[in-house]
Design a protein around this motif. Sequence first.
Motif, PDB file in Angstrom:
ATOM      1  N   UNK A  35      -7.717  38.810  87.614  1.00 52.03           N
ATOM      2  CA  UNK A  35      -7.039  38.884  86.323  1.00 52.03           C
ATOM      3  C   UNK A  35      -7.082  37.537  85.576  1.00 52.03           C
ATOM      4  N   UNK A  36      -6.573  36.492  86.222  1.00 51.35           N
ATOM      5  CA  UNK A  36      -6.427  35.220  85.488  1.00 51.35           C
ATOM      6  C   UNK A  36      -7.767  34.545  85.219  1.00 51.35           C
ATOM      7  N   UNK A  37      -8.740  34.709  86.119  1.00 53.89           N
ATOM      8  CA  UNK A  37     -10.014  34.003  85.914  1.00 53.89           C
ATOM      9  C   UNK A  37     -10.831  34.614  84.782  1.00 53.89           C
ATOM     10  N   UNK A  38     -10.360  35.753  84.253  1.00 46.81           N
ATOM     11  CA  UNK A  38     -11.051  36.371  83.107  1.00 46.81           C
ATOM     12  C   UNK A  38     -10.517  35.829  81.773  1.00 46.81           C
ATOM     13  N   UNK A  39      -9.608  34.872  81.811  1.00 50.53           N
ATOM     14  CA  UNK A  39      -9.002  34.360  80.568  1.00 50.53           C
ATOM     15  C   UNK A  39     -10.086  33.893  79.582  1.00 50.53           C
ATOM     16  N   UNK A  40     -10.174  34.532  78.409  1.00 52.48           N
ATOM     17  CA  UNK A  40     -11.270  34.209  77.482  1.00 52.48           C
ATOM     18  C   UNK A  40     -11.325  32.729  77.073  1.00 52.48           C
ATOM     19  N   UNK A  41     -10.175  32.124  76.810  1.00 52.51           N
ATOM     20  CA  UNK A  41     -10.188  30.717  76.364  1.00 52.51           C
ATOM     21  C   UNK A  41     -10.782  29.813  77.440  1.00 52.51           C
ATOM     22  N   UNK A  42     -10.407  30.044  78.678  1.00 50.78           N
ATOM     23  CA  UNK A  42     -10.940  29.247  79.795  1.00 50.78           C
ATOM     24  C   UNK A  42     -12.452  29.432  79.905  1.00 50.78           C
ATOM     25  N   UNK A  43     -12.893  30.672  79.757  1.00 53.63           N
ATOM     26  CA  UNK A  43     -14.323  30.934  79.900  1.00 53.63           C
ATOM     27  C   UNK A  43     -15.131  30.390  78.724  1.00 53.63           C
ATOM     28  N   UNK A  44     -14.542  30.392  77.537  1.00 51.23           N
ATOM     29  CA  UNK A  44     -15.221  29.758  76.398  1.00 51.23           C
ATOM     30  C   UNK A  44     -15.402  28.269  76.667  1.00 51.23           C
ATOM     31  N   UNK A  45     -14.355  27.642  77.199  1.00 50.19           N
ATOM     32  CA  UNK A  45     -14.401  26.204  77.472  1.00 50.19           C
ATOM     33  C   UNK A  45     -15.448  25.884  78.547  1.00 50.19           C
ATOM     34  N   UNK A  46     -15.641  26.815  79.503  1.00 49.11           N
ATOM     35  CA  UNK A  46     -16.659  26.587  80.545  1.00 49.11           C
ATOM     36  C   UNK A  46     -18.058  26.534  79.969  1.00 49.11           C
ATOM     37  N   UNK A  47     -18.298  27.399  78.979  1.00 57.05           N
ATOM     38  CA  UNK A  47     -19.649  27.513  78.425  1.00 57.05           C
ATOM     39  C   UNK A  47     -20.027  26.236  77.688  1.00 57.05           C
ATOM     40  N   UNK A  48     -19.117  25.779  76.879  1.00 57.31           N
ATOM     41  CA  UNK A  48     -19.440  24.576  76.108  1.00 57.31           C
ATOM     42  C   UNK A  48     -18.174  23.946  75.543  1.00 57.31           C
TER      43      UNK A  48
END
Lengths: 222, 222
Positions: free
Chosen positions: A203-216
Amino acid sequence: MVLKIYGNRFSISTRLVATVCEEYKIPYELTSLNLLFKEHKKEEYLKHHPYGVVPYIDDDGFVLYEIRAIARYIATKYRKNAAVPLFPDPITESEKYAKYEQAASAETAYWDKYASNVAQDLVTLPSFGFGVDPSYAQKRLQNLYASLDVYETVLSKQKYIAGDEFSLIDIFHLPYGTLLTSHKILNLLDEDKRPNVARWWKDISALPSWNRVQVQVPDSWP
Amino acid sequence: MVLKIYGNRFSISTRLVATVCEEYKIPYELTSLNLLFKEHKKEEYLKHHPYGVVPYIDDDGFVLYEIRAIARYIATKYRKNAAVPLFPDPITESEKYAKYEQAASAETAYWDKYASNVAQDLVTLPSFGFGVDPSYAQKRLQNLYASLDVYETVLSKQKYIAGDEFSLIDIFHLPYGTLLTSHKILNLLDEDKRPNVARWWKDISALPSWNRVQVQVPDSWP
């Protein structure tokens, strides 16, 4: 004025602060320091952050370091910006706030402490060509497993780590959780071993803001 | 109903919670568990504190563990009781609160982490007849000295650790500070080496509530 983050684009702590800014819809600008040149140990940096670690923020002249303090500052100052409350009101929601702080304290004492040891032993040191005694590294990894066993108990009674609502404290687990799972050191999705941890992490690792930050994390964003 | 502390009369964490209760004029009752009999690892205790360390509190049915969370809970719920404010209002004093949280985070990351290592190496393990490699212990002690060097810088610019006012965060330093100075492992009063740390320690270690708790923590008090 745009909130400024002085950190490093590859630093998981810097990315945590960027994620919190995103959650509270605060425009921010990242100045990425060269850590190999030890820019974070130079006098100019130490004036703002005496411990010499990244990141610190400058919010229109207000300077602050320590990522968990920065998150609480943003959460209380910009609380109306967030789509969902990620931090209770400490005055009017006293008991809910207390449970949040209980989870926050447990996160530093039983998660971050051990996860940072494991990351040092099995990610950072090897990446620079150093190694540690495998039995020592294994012993330190066991501490993290023991904490996760307690997490399993806690998460069998509530949806998230501070209660039934998603919060900043869940977000605090994302940096090391992501790092250790991406290096296949930790399998937080092992449903046989710790089904509630697996449900929570999915659930938590799908957080969109976190994943956007990972990309760039560009120098100036958004 | 009187606030109940389930801990141990000799535990420095239990004493910290008792001190905070005193500062906020909250009557409390201590139930002292037998740690040698591992009463804090038994099922009944783990129901209330899944990590199995002392203490936890029961405030009229509201159960909470983690000493720093307990302190914040008391500080926000009973803020009007205190003679002087020890914790700012997180909502109306946003920047002051942020500086408090900055100091709190630094306390756990750069003081408590290293002070607890040193206490383990040089107080706890020897008291049970165990020892550690002296060079390893010395290395861990150096980490604490390095933190105190930064404390010296911070305290050269402000009176207390979170700003110019005495706060909960100063109190958080008392357990390990008292333990390590009483065992002559640390000299926080060395004016030649760290004059500002010495001034600060002289001031905060005189806190009457803390010193009362050192003398005696009876089962039911006051």
